[in-house]
Design an enzyme around this catalytic site. Sequence first.
Site, PDB file in Angstrom:
ATOM      1  N   ASN A   1       0.832  -1.787   0.327  1.00  0.00           N
ATOM      2  CA  ASN A   1      -0.090   0.173   0.139  1.00  0.00           C
ATOM      3  C   ASN A   1       0.988   1.366   0.345  1.00  0.00           C
ATOM      4  O   ASN A   1       2.029   2.150   0.574  1.00  0.00           O
ATOM      5  CB  ASN A   1      -0.758  -0.130   1.643  1.00  0.00           C
ATOM      6  CG  ASN A   1      -1.499   1.054   1.514  1.00  0.00           C
ATOM      7  OD1 ASN A   1      -3.006   1.845   1.043  1.00  0.00           O
ATOM      8  ND2 ASN A   1      -0.913   2.303   2.417  1.00  0.00           N
ATOM      9  N   GLU A   2       0.201   1.582  -0.597  1.00  0.00           N
ATOM     10  CA  GLU A   2       1.222   3.385  -0.736  1.00  0.00           C
ATOM     11  C   GLU A   2       2.932   2.925  -0.705  1.00  0.00           C
ATOM     12  O   GLU A   2       3.390   4.083  -0.013  1.00  0.00           O
ATOM     13  CB  GLU A   2       0.676   4.068   0.101  1.00  0.00           C
ATOM     14  CG  GLU A   2      -0.811   4.848  -0.411  1.00  0.00           C
ATOM     15  CD  GLU A   2      -1.171   6.366   1.079  1.00  0.00           C
ATOM     16  OE1 GLU A   2      -0.170   6.436   1.371  1.00  0.00           O
ATOM     17  OE2 GLU A   2      -2.245   6.665   0.762  1.00  0.00           O
TER      18      GLU A   2
ATOM     19  N   GLN B   1     -13.019   6.648   5.526  1.00  0.00           N
ATOM     20  CA  GLN B   1     -12.756   5.331   6.331  1.00  0.00           C
ATOM     21  C   GLN B   1     -14.230   5.276   6.717  1.00  0.00           C
ATOM     22  O   GLN B   1     -15.584   6.043   6.987  1.00  0.00           O
ATOM     23  CB  GLN B   1     -12.407   5.255   7.291  1.00  0.00           C
ATOM     24  CG  GLN B   1     -10.375   4.696   6.508  1.00  0.00           C
ATOM     25  CD  GLN B   1      -9.700   4.641   7.472  1.00  0.00           C
ATOM     26  OE1 GLN B   1     -10.251   4.072   8.166  1.00  0.00           O
ATOM     27  NE2 GLN B   1      -8.278   4.683   6.874  1.00  0.00           N
TER      28      GLN B   1
ATOM     29  N   GLU C   1      -8.593   4.167  -2.200  1.00  0.00           N
ATOM     30  CA  GLU C   1      -8.626   5.373  -1.024  1.00  0.00           C
ATOM     31  C   GLU C   1      -8.990   6.682  -1.563  1.00  0.00           C
ATOM     32  O   GLU C   1      -8.812   7.738  -2.924  1.00  0.00           O
ATOM     33  CB  GLU C   1      -7.573   5.834  -0.163  1.00  0.00           C
ATOM     34  CG  GLU C   1      -7.214   4.355   0.653  1.00  0.00           C
ATOM     35  CD  GLU C   1      -5.663   4.920   1.554  1.00  0.00           C
ATOM     36  OE1 GLU C   1      -5.712   6.053   1.864  1.00  0.00           O
ATOM     37  OE2 GLU C   1      -5.246   3.881   1.798  1.00  0.00           O
TER      38      GLU C   1
ATOM     39  N   TYR D   1      -7.375  12.096  -2.085  1.00  0.00           N
ATOM     40  CA  TYR D   1      -8.153  13.161  -0.367  1.00  0.00           C
ATOM     41  C   TYR D   1      -8.034  13.994  -1.249  1.00  0.00           C
ATOM     42  O   TYR D   1      -7.621  15.020  -1.526  1.00  0.00           O
ATOM     43  CB  TYR D   1      -7.517  12.877   0.029  1.00  0.00           C
ATOM     44  CG  TYR D   1      -7.379  11.614   0.835  1.00  0.00           C
ATOM     45  CD1 TYR D   1      -8.602  11.038   1.753  1.00  0.00           C
ATOM     46  CD2 TYR D   1      -6.382  10.803   0.541  1.00  0.00           C
ATOM     47  CE1 TYR D   1      -8.442   9.451   2.137  1.00  0.00           C
ATOM     48  CE2 TYR D   1      -5.947   9.404   1.297  1.00  0.00           C
ATOM     49  CZ  TYR D   1      -7.092   8.987   1.997  1.00  0.00           C
ATOM     50  OH  TYR D   1      -7.302   8.400   2.732  1.00  0.00           O
TER      51      TYR D   1
END
Length: 501
Positions: A172-173, A352, A303, A247
């Site tokens: 992840n990331e 989330q 995300e 985001y």
Amino acid sequence: MAKLIINENKELSTIEPEIYGHFSEHLGRCIYEGIYVGENSDIPNVNGMRTDVVEALKELKVPMLRWPGGCFADEYHWKDGIGPKETRKKMINTHWGGVVEDNSFGTHEFMELCRQLGCKTYVNGNLGSGTVQEMSEWVEYMTFNGISPMADLRKENGHEEPWNVDFFGVGNENWGCGGNMTPEFYANEYRRYQTYVRNYDPEKPIKKVCCGANVDDYFWTEGVMKTCFSHAEWAHGFMDYLSLHYYVHPEGWEIKGSSTDFDGDVWYKTLNKALHMDELITRHGTIMDKYDPEKKVGMCVDEWGAWYTCEPGTNPGFLYQQNTVRDALIAGITLNIFNKHSDRVKIAALAQMVNVLQSVLLTEGDKMIKTPTYHVMHMYRHHQGAKLLESSVTGIDEIGPDEWKVPKVTESVSKDKDGVITITLNNLSIEAAEEVEIQLSNGEYKVAESRIVTNSDMHAHNTFEAPEEVVEKDFADYEVKNGNIVAKLPANSVVEIRVQK
């Protein structure tokens, strides 16, 4: 008057249910207190999972849940979270708040949560600080139905039958918190690690998610795709999805901005940034097309959401924030974009699920409230598994300050297996209502259902003292004229209209 033109004869891609997925990380009060309270809690629960939270999430038809992270995933060692809870290792959650993680919620608990929700499982593996062996053994522990060290260990820990792992993230990331890797280095690691994410049951293959870019890092996408597909013919299962994280920060990464205190200019700035998702999907998708023109690799936006400055007086590492009408519009805009790109976007996860970032639920002790985002996702659930229809809006103005102009209306339209057409519309204006004439080409339709999420105050939000300031309600401000539907969308509103013959 704006016109929404729908060609119900032209069905496009399927809107996969997993586009409406969710994300639960070991972060703040998302899992502990939010979802999991333990079997001995006074809060009503089933096997430790909060009954009120599970029942609310089931109403959303949650299709998929991602766990355990996030940045937490690449520091998570799964064997710490199995076996008797009193003997599980404790650790410091270095990413989120520096609190003690007691590992009382682990693999068995996650699978139990997904069982209660009736959703698919998305497990994110540890590539950043873990080994190939560790990842391989975790897959064996979860999915192998036979005699082996890991299958035997699972049985010793109380679960005789294997579970289904529907999706598995290989890191992840990894461009950041997952190891600060270069795209070429990560891609070669991905090729190696994914080899050992084995399909022990050919009838239930695990679909693999490769770590994609942060926002507009097109260099990462190019490097990963080029390296992964170099010297290898396409083989089904080598890479099923490439992720993307984005985001919305109204005032930028460092400042972010308040979740409840903002003016009209910041409203439009925020929604303009939400609309940027369309460009990101288009440009990353164009790079993917070079290596995967048949679109065998889906895009996985696992995300997304708004990220504000945390609420005053809360732990800054817990990322707890309020959720207003503005967030309802962010959700409506983003989900419409995903629907429109459902030929490439196959999975997404709101960040989330509970008490963290743009969550659908907030809890405080034994109390729970639904956020405006919850109510939008509840309305949009009808798009899950439906066919995207060709549609477009004409006659709409752009509004807002020059630098942050947005279209007044956004939309998407789908048709389900029963022929019911779901139309979702957003009025991005905080100043004025907008009339939209909905034109369908195949004769007259009747309105089967119409719902709305709105409030005349753009700052309106639900609190534990006033939990129903922004909720889903019936929408009646429409009329049928000459076979078309004319709807008057209030300012700052998300509207769903469902029609059938």
